[in-house]
Design a protein around this motif. Structure first.
Motif, PDB file in Angstrom:
ATOM      1  N   VAL A  26       0.848  -1.196   0.000  1.00  0.00           N
ATOM      2  CA  VAL A  26       0.000   0.000   0.000  1.00  0.00           C
ATOM      3  C   VAL A  26       0.882   1.243   0.000  1.00  0.00           C
ATOM      4  O   VAL A  26       0.662   2.184  -0.771  1.00  0.00           O
ATOM      5  CB  VAL A  26      -0.933   0.012   1.232  1.00  0.00           C
ATOM      6  CG1 VAL A  26      -1.619   1.374   1.376  1.00  0.00           C
ATOM      7  CG2 VAL A  26      -1.981  -1.090   1.129  1.00  0.00           C
ATOM      8  N   GLU A  29       0.301   3.245  -3.346  1.00  0.00           N
ATOM      9  CA  GLU A  29      -0.561   4.416  -3.163  1.00  0.00           C
ATOM     10  C   GLU A  29       0.194   5.713  -3.455  1.00  0.00           C
ATOM     11  O   GLU A  29      -0.369   6.667  -3.962  1.00  0.00           O
ATOM     12  CB  GLU A  29      -1.100   4.464  -1.728  1.00  0.00           C
ATOM     13  CG  GLU A  29      -2.311   3.602  -1.485  1.00  0.00           C
ATOM     14  CD  GLU A  29      -3.544   4.117  -2.196  1.00  0.00           C
ATOM     15  OE1 GLU A  29      -3.789   5.332  -2.192  1.00  0.00           O
ATOM     16  OE2 GLU A  29      -4.282   3.289  -2.758  1.00  0.00           O
ATOM     17  N   CYS A  84      -1.615   8.475   2.914  1.00  0.00           N
ATOM     18  CA  CYS A  84      -1.685   7.051   3.223  1.00  0.00           C
ATOM     19  C   CYS A  84      -0.870   6.747   4.483  1.00  0.00           C
ATOM     20  O   CYS A  84      -1.346   6.094   5.408  1.00  0.00           O
ATOM     21  CB  CYS A  84      -1.169   6.253   2.034  1.00  0.00           C
ATOM     22  SG  CYS A  84      -0.784   4.547   2.381  1.00  0.00           S
ATOM     23  N   TYR A 129      -7.823   0.280   1.691  1.00  0.00           N
ATOM     24  CA  TYR A 129      -6.477   0.111   1.130  1.00  0.00           C
ATOM     25  C   TYR A 129      -6.135  -1.377   0.995  1.00  0.00           C
ATOM     26  O   TYR A 129      -5.688  -1.845  -0.060  1.00  0.00           O
ATOM     27  CB  TYR A 129      -5.421   0.739   2.046  1.00  0.00           C
ATOM     28  CG  TYR A 129      -5.386   2.248   2.103  1.00  0.00           C
ATOM     29  CD1 TYR A 129      -5.686   3.041   0.995  1.00  0.00           C
ATOM     30  CD2 TYR A 129      -5.022   2.892   3.283  1.00  0.00           C
ATOM     31  CE1 TYR A 129      -5.636   4.422   1.057  1.00  0.00           C
ATOM     32  CE2 TYR A 129      -4.972   4.283   3.360  1.00  0.00           C
ATOM     33  CZ  TYR A 129      -5.273   5.041   2.249  1.00  0.00           C
ATOM     34  OH  TYR A 129      -5.210   6.406   2.325  1.00  0.00           O
TER      35      TYR A 129
END
Length: 368
Positions: free
Chosen positions: A143, A147, A152, A195
């Motif tokens: 992630v 991302e 995040c 996510y």
């Protein structure tokens, strides 16, 4: 990312190493205790701020010193003519000093974002045999790199902070204070859940292909990853938080949420823990890491750096050969540690590329 020059100071028994590296394959050779694994740990620090070994950060620092430093001159692409400077220093008092492009930065994540590092070591089977935290860590690492959002990282930090505050309030039986954290927890939980759910779905598509390429025994099997949320998703998380307050007060911890998530590894709907041999499990983990690399490259165009610690002890020759065939087209920089007797085996695989360097280490020093 490609590391052109690496300077290591006071990492375990390596007091000082200053080495120019190959853009493709780097083989570090030495007997046990020679410093070859410390070499790989130093690179790992750039991507994670910690070792891939199960040890405290303070144990990484040479026992007679108060700090360690790893400095890298690196390029984003092989074609780049300008090298950027990156570094991390860790102190025995727990402090860190981090530099990105020559400038001091406040957060480790600012350094880690430039170094998507994948390590395959004798602890990699923890992804299968270890607690859910190992599997969550892999998904969250993906992630973080896919991302490519500072928001995040903030979501994960905020969730950890709010969860700790709520748990502290539970331990002290402060009911109104516990409730005051619930809305934040619910919102952050939803973000992380989203996510992870998306990432596991994307990883699943890549993984199936990689595993069957490494282990044709399962060509006709249904191999999949299943994201298992840390609560009953047939109910809203807000209802669960409210309904389990009495239970949480009794246990003095938050019973449900993304901190309880897991990822299940299934072959024909059977958990692989009860299905695969040790060798097959290693190939499964390797396929998982290869899939993670493919996903990062596809979504971000980042080149991962691979670290293989004592690869000949972890994989048979056929698996090593297949691994090289699978990664050849991505043109990553790779590092291998091995003992002297295994060097010829490694050379059999990398020689066809003619882009490799061999470094011999002994007592933490580079041999000429």
């Amino acid at each position: 990312m490609y590391i052109s020059r690496l300077v290591i100071q006071n990492v375990r028994n390596v007091s000082h190493l200053d080495i120019s590296l190959n853009d493709k394959f780097n083989v570090i050779v030495g007997e046990n205790g020679s410093g070859k694994t410390s070499f790989l740990e130093s690179i790992h620090l750039l991507g994670f701020g910690r070792s891939f070994r199960k040890s405290k950060n303070s144990e990484l620092i040479n026992f007679s010193e108060t700090q360690l430093t790893v400095h890298a001159a690196a390029r984003f692409k092989k074609s780049d003519t300008v090298k950027q400077s990156f570094g991390i220093s860790k102190f025995k008092n727990g402090d860190n000093q981090i530099r990105v492009k020559g400038q001091k930065v406040a957060r480790l994540s600012e350094l880690s974002s430039y170094f998507p590092i994948i390590s395959f070591t004798n602890d990699s089977l923890d992804l299968i045999e270890g607690s859910p935290s190992f599997r969550r860590r892999l998904i969250d690492w993906l992630v973080f790199h896919v991302e490519q959002s500072t928001n995040c990282s903030a979501v994960y930090r905020d969730y950890a902070r709010v969860l700790e505050q709520r748990n502290s309030a539970l331990r002290h039986h402060k009911i109104e204070l516990v409730k005051s954290f619930d809305q934040q927890l619910i919102k952050l939980n939803a973000n992380i859940h989203s996510y992870r759910q998306q990432m596991v779905a994307q990883l699943n598509d890549e993984f199936n292909q990689q595993f069957k390429s490494l282990d044709d025994k399962f060509l006709n099997s249904d191999v999949k990853l299943i994201y298992k949320a840390g609560w009953n998703t047939s109910q809203s998380y807000s209802d669960i938080i409210a309904d389990t307050l009495a239970q949480d007060l009794k246990r003095k911890t938050t019973s449900y949420g993304v901190h309880r998530d897991d990822v299940l590894f299934l072959i024909d709907d059977r958990n692989i823990k009860h299905l695969l041999s040790r060798g097959e499990s290693k190939r499964f983990v390797l396929a998982l890491l290869l899939a993670a690399e493919r996903l990062i490259f596809k979504m971000t165009d980042k080149n991962c750096i691979w670290l293989f610690d004592d690869i000949c002890a972890e994989l048979d020759f056929d698996s090593i050969k297949k691994t090289f065939e699978l990664v050849a087209d991505l043109d990553n920089q790779m590092f291998f540690s091995c003992i002297e007797k295994d060097l010829d085996l490694i050379k059999q695989v990398v020689t066809r590329n003619n882009f490799y360097s061999v470094f011999h280490v002994k007592h933490g020093q580079l041999l000429e």
